[in-house]
Design a protein around this motif. Structure first.
Motif, PDB file in Angstrom:
ATOM      1  N   VAL A 125     -36.941  24.902 141.176  1.00 18.22           N
ATOM      2  CA  VAL A 125     -36.758  25.108 142.621  1.00 18.22           C
ATOM      3  C   VAL A 125     -36.839  23.778 143.356  1.00 18.22           C
ATOM      4  CG1 VAL A 125     -37.837  26.090 144.673  1.00 18.22           C
ATOM      5  CG2 VAL A 125     -37.544  27.499 142.625  1.00 18.22           C
ATOM      6  N   ARG A 126     -37.833  22.976 143.035  1.00 14.99           N
ATOM      7  CA  ARG A 126     -37.984  21.707 143.749  1.00 14.99           C
ATOM      8  C   ARG A 126     -36.818  20.766 143.462  1.00 14.99           C
ATOM      9  NH1 ARG A 126     -39.580  16.721 144.597  1.00 14.99           N
ATOM     10  NH2 ARG A 126     -40.977  16.333 146.382  1.00 14.99           N
ATOM     11  N   GLU A 127     -36.317  20.764 142.239  1.00 12.56           N
ATOM     12  CA  GLU A 127     -35.181  19.901 141.907  1.00 12.56           C
ATOM     13  C   GLU A 127     -33.945  20.300 142.700  1.00 12.56           C
ATOM     14  OE1 GLU A 127     -36.305  18.719 137.279  1.00 12.56           O
ATOM     15  OE2 GLU A 127     -35.103  20.515 137.709  1.00 12.56           O
ATOM     16  N   VAL A 128     -33.693  21.595 142.844  1.00  9.62           N
ATOM     17  CA  VAL A 128     -32.521  22.049 143.580  1.00  9.62           C
ATOM     18  C   VAL A 128     -32.643  21.667 145.060  1.00  9.62           C
ATOM     19  CG1 VAL A 128     -31.224  24.065 144.350  1.00  9.62           C
ATOM     20  CG2 VAL A 128     -32.047  23.950 142.000  1.00  9.62           C
ATOM     21  N   VAL A 129     -33.795  21.945 145.655  1.00 15.36           N
ATOM     22  CA  VAL A 129     -33.971  21.649 147.080  1.00 15.36           C
ATOM     23  C   VAL A 129     -33.894  20.141 147.318  1.00 15.36           C
ATOM     24  CG1 VAL A 129     -35.529  21.852 149.053  1.00 15.36           C
ATOM     25  CG2 VAL A 129     -35.307  23.756 147.439  1.00 15.36           C
ATOM     26  N   SER A 130     -34.506  19.348 146.449  1.00 18.58           N
ATOM     27  CA  SER A 130     -34.463  17.886 146.597  1.00 18.58           C
ATOM     28  C   SER A 130     -33.039  17.361 146.446  1.00 18.58           C
ATOM     29  CB  SER A 130     -35.369  17.225 145.546  1.00 18.58           C
ATOM     30  OG  SER A 130     -36.715  17.606 145.733  1.00 18.58           O
ATOM     31  N   HIS A 131     -32.276  17.955 145.528  1.00 18.01           N
ATOM     32  CA  HIS A 131     -30.876  17.550 145.344  1.00 18.01           C
ATOM     33  C   HIS A 131     -30.074  17.807 146.616  1.00 18.01           C
ATOM     34  CE1 HIS A 131     -27.009  16.890 143.428  1.00 18.01           C
ATOM     35  NE2 HIS A 131     -26.615  18.097 143.827  1.00 18.01           N
ATOM     36  N   PHE A 132     -30.225  18.975 147.207  1.00 17.32           N
ATOM     37  CA  PHE A 132     -29.494  19.294 148.428  1.00 17.32           C
ATOM     38  C   PHE A 132     -29.949  18.426 149.597  1.00 17.32           C
ATOM     39  CE2 PHE A 132     -27.675  22.680 146.150  1.00 17.32           C
ATOM     40  CZ  PHE A 132     -26.668  23.251 146.900  1.00 17.32           C
ATOM     41  N   LYS A 192     -43.602  28.817 143.072  1.00 16.18           N
ATOM     42  CA  LYS A 192     -42.474  28.769 142.144  1.00 16.18           C
ATOM     43  C   LYS A 192     -41.772  27.416 142.162  1.00 16.18           C
ATOM     44  CE  LYS A 192     -42.477  33.002 140.509  1.00 16.18           C
ATOM     45  NZ  LYS A 192     -42.560  33.289 139.053  1.00 16.18           N
ATOM     46  N   ALA A 193     -42.370  26.413 142.772  1.00 16.81           N
ATOM     47  CA  ALA A 193     -41.693  25.129 142.946  1.00 16.81           C
ATOM     48  C   ALA A 193     -41.286  24.498 141.620  1.00 16.81           C
ATOM     49  CB  ALA A 193     -42.584  24.162 143.729  1.00 16.81           C
ATOM     50  N   ARG A 194     -42.082  24.708 140.573  1.00 16.09           N
ATOM     51  CA  ARG A 194     -41.777  24.105 139.272  1.00 16.09           C
ATOM     52  C   ARG A 194     -41.106  25.083 138.314  1.00 16.09           C
ATOM     53  NH1 ARG A 194     -46.722  19.965 137.755  1.00 16.09           N
ATOM     54  NH2 ARG A 194     -46.819  18.911 139.794  1.00 16.09           N
ATOM     55  N   ALA A 195     -40.807  26.280 138.811  1.00  9.23           N
ATOM     56  CA  ALA A 195     -40.140  27.282 137.969  1.00  9.23           C
ATOM     57  C   ALA A 195     -38.639  27.035 137.959  1.00  9.23           C
ATOM     58  CB  ALA A 195     -40.433  28.680 138.494  1.00  9.23           C
ATOM     59  N   ARG A 196     -38.017  27.274 136.806  1.00 16.74           N
ATOM     60  CA  ARG A 196     -36.563  27.174 136.743  1.00 16.74           C
ATOM     61  C   ARG A 196     -35.951  28.367 137.465  1.00 16.74           C
ATOM     62  NH1 ARG A 196     -35.441  22.888 133.720  1.00 16.74           N
ATOM     63  NH2 ARG A 196     -36.930  22.284 132.104  1.00 16.74           N
ATOM     64  N   ARG A 235     -34.674  34.285 144.772  1.00 17.40           N
ATOM     65  CA  ARG A 235     -33.406  33.544 144.826  1.00 17.40           C
ATOM     66  C   ARG A 235     -32.872  33.494 146.254  1.00 17.40           C
ATOM     67  NH1 ARG A 235     -30.280  32.797 140.042  1.00 17.40           N
ATOM     68  NH2 ARG A 235     -31.428  33.408 138.168  1.00 17.40           N
ATOM     69  N   ARG A 236     -33.057  34.602 146.984  1.00 17.60           N
ATOM     70  CA  ARG A 236     -32.602  34.628 148.376  1.00 17.60           C
ATOM     71  C   ARG A 236     -33.400  33.630 149.211  1.00 17.60           C
ATOM     72  NH1 ARG A 236     -28.578  34.486 150.505  1.00 17.60           N
ATOM     73  NH2 ARG A 236     -27.919  35.725 152.292  1.00 17.60           N
ATOM     74  N   ARG A 237     -34.681  33.516 148.936  1.00 17.42           N
ATOM     75  CA  ARG A 237     -35.505  32.533 149.639  1.00 17.42           C
ATOM     76  C   ARG A 237     -35.022  31.111 149.338  1.00 17.42           C
ATOM     77  NH1 ARG A 237     -40.918  34.448 151.053  1.00 17.42           N
ATOM     78  NH2 ARG A 237     -41.005  36.693 150.770  1.00 17.42           N
ATOM     79  N   LEU A 238     -34.608  30.894 148.098  1.00 21.26           N
ATOM     80  CA  LEU A 238     -34.067  29.577 147.741  1.00 21.26           C
ATOM     81  C   LEU A 238     -32.777  29.313 148.507  1.00 21.26           C
ATOM     82  CD1 LEU A 238     -34.052  26.995 146.073  1.00 21.26           C
ATOM     83  CD2 LEU A 238     -32.988  28.290 144.196  1.00 21.26           C
ATOM     84  N   ASP A 239     -31.927  30.321 148.639  1.00 20.41           N
ATOM     85  CA  ASP A 239     -30.713  30.170 149.438  1.00 20.41           C
ATOM     86  C   ASP A 239     -31.049  29.714 150.849  1.00 20.41           C
ATOM     87  OD1 ASP A 239     -29.143  31.022 147.315  1.00 20.41           O
ATOM     88  OD2 ASP A 239     -29.031  33.097 148.008  1.00 20.41           O
ATOM     89  N   VAL A 240     -32.075  30.322 151.425  1.00 12.14           N
ATOM     90  CA  VAL A 240     -32.478  29.966 152.794  1.00 12.14           C
ATOM     91  C   VAL A 240     -33.001  28.530 152.823  1.00 12.14           C
ATOM     92  CG1 VAL A 240     -34.053  30.506 154.674  1.00 12.14           C
ATOM     93  CG2 VAL A 240     -32.949  32.355 153.419  1.00 12.14           C
ATOM     94  N   ALA A 241     -33.780  28.152 151.831  1.00  8.28           N
ATOM     95  CA  ALA A 241     -34.287  26.780 151.776  1.00  8.28           C
ATOM     96  C   ALA A 241     -33.147  25.767 151.793  1.00  8.28           C
ATOM     97  CB  ALA A 241     -35.155  26.592 150.531  1.00  8.28           C
ATOM     98  N   LEU A 242     -32.079  26.060 151.044  1.00  2.73           N
ATOM     99  CA  LEU A 242     -30.940  25.148 151.001  1.00  2.73           C
ATOM    100  C   LEU A 242     -30.197  25.134 152.330  1.00  2.73           C
ATOM    101  CD1 LEU A 242     -29.541  25.923 147.421  1.00  2.73           C
ATOM    102  CD2 LEU A 242     -31.302  24.287 148.135  1.00  2.73           C
TER     103      LEU A 242
END
Length: 282
Positions: free
Chosen positions: A96-103, A125-129, A138-145
């Protein structure tokens, strides 16, 4: 474009194969407000929003979003707009952190990735794949991005689909926090309670036309609708009566029952009732 407006639309039209998907929509969205766009599938809602986002070309009309035409706006404009689609993509092997940091690297002044992860409730879940996340996570991750770039304007397309009731309520608090910080939010949803809870104003679109824009409590003259008063009768049955003066009716019932009225309820049409009537459903 008036300075208090984030979005200004006049005479918007879009057709597919000679059939109007959007047929002359006029719409204003004020800066800092939460605006919910409601409508059945095929009503023109998605097409309208995609034109506002700059993802679809219009056939006619004038559109200004953050003082620019989305059809020709450049990269600087896009960094001011956040978009949360119904699905952003798959990043199974990244955390999760890698995806958000990439964006975050796509924006000139991004928010802190850890702060954003915390805001959407994914710190644990920051270190979870990402392949290990539940649908709601996953929806929360979408919002983060969608918010990592600290957008002035945020488009949310069915943001709580797949959320359980508790997660939906937590997400609503996030939206309220974003709005309180000055973010303009355009929300599409099929959950009428969500629109009523979050939106300053709602617009109903059907058949490619914007039927009405109002606050949730005033949409479709809702505040003037008759109230339904229900109570239990002495023989154990139920009686219901529609009334324009429910307080007077309740007082009359209280006198009749010498105090407490058994099973008393007073209701007015819900936002869902009004919405379904407006789009032609019984």
């Amino acid at each position: 474009m008036e300075p208090q407006l984030a979005i200004s639309v006049r005479g918007l039209r879009k057709a597919y194969g000679g059939v109007d998907a959007v047929a002359g929509v006029d719409l204003d969205v004020r800066r800092g407000e939460v605006f919910a766009l409601l409508g059945p599938n095929g009503a023109g809602k998605t097409t309208t929003v995609e034109i506002l986002e700059g993802y679809r070309q219009r056939d006619a009309g004038e559109v200004r979003v953050l003082d620019a035409d989305p059809a020709t706006a450049g990269q600087d404009w896009r960094t001011r707009v956040g978009i949360v689609l119904q699905g952003t993509g798959e990043f199974d092997e990244l955390t999760v952190r890698e995806v958000v940091s990439h964006f975050a690297g796509f924006y000139p002044a991004p928010d802190d990735p850890d702060k954003v992860i915390e805001r959407v409730g994914l710190t644990a879940k920051a270190r979870a794949r990402t392949h290990s996340l539940s649908g709601g996570q996953r929806r929360r991750l979408d919002v983060a991005l969608g918010i990592i770039g600290q957008p002035e304007l945020l488009f949310l397309d069915e943001p709580t689909t797949g959320f359980d009731p508790e997660a939906r309520r937590e997400f609503w608090e996030l939206i309220r926090d974003l709005a309180a910080a000055g973010t303009t939010i355009v929300l599409t949803t099929h959950y009428l309670d969500e629109a009523e809870s979050l939106a300053d104003r709602v617009g109903v679109i059907a058949g490619g036309r914007l039927i009405e824009v109002a606050t949730p409590d005033r949409l479709g003259d809702r505040e003037a609708a008759l109230a339904t008063v229900s109570w239990r009768t002495p023989d154990g049955g139920w009686q219901r009566r529609e009334s324009a003066t429910p307080t007077a009716l309740v007082a009359e019932l209280a006198a009749r029952f010498d105090g407490e009225v058994p099973g008393l309820t007073v209701t007015r049409p819900t936002l869902e009732d009004v919405y379904l009537r407006m789009i032609g459903h019984r």
